[in-house]
Every structure is written in C-alpha cells, then in structure tokens.
Design an enzyme around this catalytic site. Structure first.
Site, PDB file in Angstrom:
ATOM      1  N   TYR A 117     -25.252  21.491  -6.918  1.00  0.00           N
ATOM      2  CA  TYR A 117     -25.963  20.236  -6.700  1.00  0.00           C
ATOM      3  C   TYR A 117     -26.355  20.077  -5.239  1.00  0.00           C
ATOM      4  O   TYR A 117     -25.668  20.594  -4.361  1.00  0.00           O
ATOM      5  CB  TYR A 117     -25.087  19.046  -7.104  1.00  0.00           C
ATOM      6  CG  TYR A 117     -24.862  18.889  -8.576  1.00  0.00           C
ATOM      7  CD1 TYR A 117     -25.562  19.633  -9.514  1.00  0.00           C
ATOM      8  CD2 TYR A 117     -23.926  17.974  -9.049  1.00  0.00           C
ATOM      9  CE1 TYR A 117     -25.327  19.472 -10.873  1.00  0.00           C
ATOM     10  CE2 TYR A 117     -23.696  17.802 -10.405  1.00  0.00           C
ATOM     11  CZ  TYR A 117     -24.389  18.558 -11.312  1.00  0.00           C
ATOM     12  OH  TYR A 117     -24.168  18.387 -12.654  1.00  0.00           O
TER      13      TYR A 117
ATOM     14  N   LEU B 206     -34.608   7.383 -21.926  1.00  0.00           N
ATOM     15  CA  LEU B 206     -34.051   6.325 -22.773  1.00  0.00           C
ATOM     16  C   LEU B 206     -33.942   4.982 -22.061  1.00  0.00           C
ATOM     17  O   LEU B 206     -33.547   3.994 -22.670  1.00  0.00           O
ATOM     18  CB  LEU B 206     -32.696   6.770 -23.327  1.00  0.00           C
ATOM     19  CG  LEU B 206     -32.792   7.871 -24.388  1.00  0.00           C
ATOM     20  CD1 LEU B 206     -31.420   8.463 -24.694  1.00  0.00           C
ATOM     21  CD2 LEU B 206     -33.435   7.340 -25.663  1.00  0.00           C
TER      22      LEU B 206
ATOM     23  N   LYS C 209     -38.558   3.636 -19.002  1.00  0.00           N
ATOM     24  CA  LYS C 209     -39.449   3.461 -17.845  1.00  0.00           C
ATOM     25  C   LYS C 209     -40.683   4.351 -17.950  1.00  0.00           C
ATOM     26  O   LYS C 209     -41.787   3.933 -17.569  1.00  0.00           O
ATOM     27  CB  LYS C 209     -38.709   3.706 -16.538  1.00  0.00           C
ATOM     28  CG  LYS C 209     -38.205   5.116 -16.287  1.00  0.00           C
ATOM     29  CD  LYS C 209     -37.478   5.175 -14.935  1.00  0.00           C
ATOM     30  CE  LYS C 209     -36.940   6.559 -14.639  1.00  0.00           C
ATOM     31  NZ  LYS C 209     -36.215   6.590 -13.349  1.00  0.00           N
TER      32      LYS C 209
END
Length: 348
Positions: free
Chosen positions: A53, A242, A245
């Site tokens: 990450y 979900l 937007k």
C-alpha cells in the site's frame, strides 16, 4: 463497539476494522493520522494495512501507508491498545519494485517482508500477518475461472507455514491469516498445520459486498465456520459503487475516476451498474442512504467477523461507522436477496 475473537486465538477485535490502502495516494499523512484518531475515538481497535500500500500501487509510494501508521503509533504511544494487521505481497510481475521483484512466501522473502514492515510501522511485533494473495495459480481480482494453463511455480503451503512459524517463535508476528483464498486453499492450510504441527491460520480476508457474495455462494462460509477461520470482509462498498456516487454522477471524484486505466474493470461491468441502480433504489425507497444499507447488511451477516472500511474523508468515515447502528428491516433484506437472485455476483 462489539468485539469478536480472531479464529481460535485470544485476540479480540472490533466488528469494524479501519482500512488504510488510500493513505499515501488519496490521503496525506495528516489525513491518515486524523482518521486513526477518529476511529480510536469511536472505539475501533483493529487496523489493517499491507506492505504494497497505498493503492494504486507504484514504486514511488510503496510503503507510505505503513509509514504513516508508524509515525502515528510513535506520536500517540497507542501500540498496545490496537490490533495491527498487515500483509505480505505474493508473486505479481506488475509490482516488481516490492522486495526487488522476488516477492513470494518462502522463508527468505517472508522474513524480508516482515522486517521492513516492522521498521515502517515502528513496532516490534505484528498482531496478524496475512498472505495478501496466494503463491499458486488461483483466480482472483475479478477473474472467475480457474485455468490450469496459468499454472506457475509456487511455494508449498507447508513451507510457508514453517517460515511463518519461525517468525512467530521469534516474536515478530503473533498470528497468521490468508487473503483472496479459495475453499481448497483454506482446507490445505488447515490440513498442513494439523499434520505437521505448524501455525494455524486464524483469518481469511476476502472480498464481500452486495455485488460480490462468492464467499457464501461458494460455501466458503461453511468451510470457515467448521474450521474456525474468521472472515475479514474487504471492499464492502465495491470501490465506492455501492455509495451510489458514481450512479448519481459518473464523473464523481473517487478511485474509479482517479485511476480509470488501472483499477479492476469488474466494478464497471454493465451488470454491476444495473445491480447498483437497483440497490440504490431499494435503499432510498426505504429512507436509507445506499452506503447505510450496504454496510449495515455486511455488518450483520453471521459469517462476517470484522468488516474493513476505508474512507478518504472524515465525513465518509463517520457515515461508515454510524451504519453499524442501523438495523435493516426484514422486507429490505428480502429485497436485497431478490436483487441478488436476479443479478448474481456481478462484481466478483
């Protein structure tokens, strides 16, 4: 906030886990620290990260997420109050900068991965150390069919467990888990640990959301129930789809528009967009935001141990956590299952 035990361990974690994969790309170090402060204030004790990450991964940013957590831990002295999870990357030629492109799950690589994560996190131990994806050929990240033609050399599961066992004995990690695993993989990890007296996996971190219910439709729920392996559900909002937007504004600011060329195309499939439209209508017709419905549903599933939520703003994080107190009426749950029956696992 309610807590559960991870597998057969004595580790108690909250039903919500703070995900961190945007920190270093979409979030600054100050943003990351603010999210950690807020999550702790709301009672969350479980933090999940990974050596690769932030995402979208790049050589320039790799490791920043763990570094941001490390500087926060040093600043606050909160290490002993938290359950900290991170992950080792498996083989992937597209992230050749991780460990010099030799990332895999042999002893040399796992030791290198653990040592560098410990340095970035500024801690002496990791509570839950996870294998980010399998060493062997297995369909993941939007691939739905196993293909023997994709077989590759891989590290034997018993060798990986033996290497992890040494790191446990040295006190560098406490417990282990898998991620993006299959029924066969879970069973093989358990079998090898029991046959060879090796460490036992406590968790599985797999995709689970309204558009991707493979964990239950493949009966991984039964496997993990019978073997005491706790599900850590990731991507409960399907990369933001979900939340509705993108349904409301296809150009809305978020991962799917910031990184359109590299993100998995599964969440842009026409079937996903249709499912999102139907889930959005169901939520709004019942006085719920799409985010509330999607998360409340995930939080309430009997086989979900802890749900990993990620946010780029504190307002999003607040809504995500607040959804834990929402109880969905029976007719909404029935409506969700009706949509799932019509459009089954489009985001898997």
């Amino acid at each position: 906030m309610e807590k559960i035990k991870l597998g057969r361990t004595d580790v108690d974690v909250t039903k919500i886990c703070l995900g961190t994969m945007t920190w270093g790309r979409q979030n600054t170090e100050a943003d990351a620290h603010a999210q950690l402060d807020y999550a702790i204030e709301r009672g969350i004790n479980f933090i999940d990260t990974a050596e690769m990450y932030p995402v979208q991964p790049s050589a320039e940013t790799q490791g920043l997420t763990e570094r941001y957590i490390g500087t926060w831990l040093k600043k606050t002295g909160m290490r002993d109050k938290l359950v900290l999870a991170t992950k080792a990357a498996g083989p992937n030629p597209n992230i050749h900068w991780v460990r010099g492109g030799e990332q895999n799950f042999d002893e040399k690589n796992l030791r290198a991965a653990v040592e560098t994560s410990l340095q970035r996190l500024q801690t002496d131990y990791i509570d839950l150390y996870q294998l980010h994806w399998p060493s062997r050929n297995v369909p993941i990240f939007g691939s739905n069919a196993f293909d023997p033609k994709n077989e590759r050399a891989s590290v034997a599961i018993e060798d990986t467990l033996a290497a992890l066992g040494k790191l446990i004995d040295e006190g560098k990690i406490r417990h282990i888990g898998v991620s993006n695993e299959s029924n066969w993989g879970v069973c093989e990890f358990i079998k090898q640990s029991e046959m060879k007296g090796l460490p036992r996996i406590a968790t599985i971190q797999n995709l689970y959301n309204l558009t991707a219910r493979h964990f239950e439709t493949s009966f991984l729920d039964e496997t993990c129930f019978r073997e005491d392996v706790t599900l850590l559900a990731y991507s409960p909002l399907a990369f933001g789809q979900l939340t509705a937007k993108y349904h409301d504004d296809p150009k809305a600011h978020g991962r799917l528009t910031i990184f359109p060329q590299t993100w998995s195309p599964r969440y842009l499939r026409p079937s996903v967009l249709e499912a999102v439209a139907q889930y959005t209508k169901l939520a709004r017709d019942n006085g719920l935001t799409p985010t509330q419905m999607a998360l409340a549903w995930c939080y309430s599933r009997w086989f979900v141990g802890s749900t990993i939520i990620g946010a780029t703003t504190l307002a999003q994080l607040k809504e995500d956590i607040d959804a834990y107190s929402v109880t969905l009426p029976q007719h909404v749950l029935e409506g969700i299952d009706a949509i799932h029956t019509r459009i089954t696992n489009p985001g898997q």
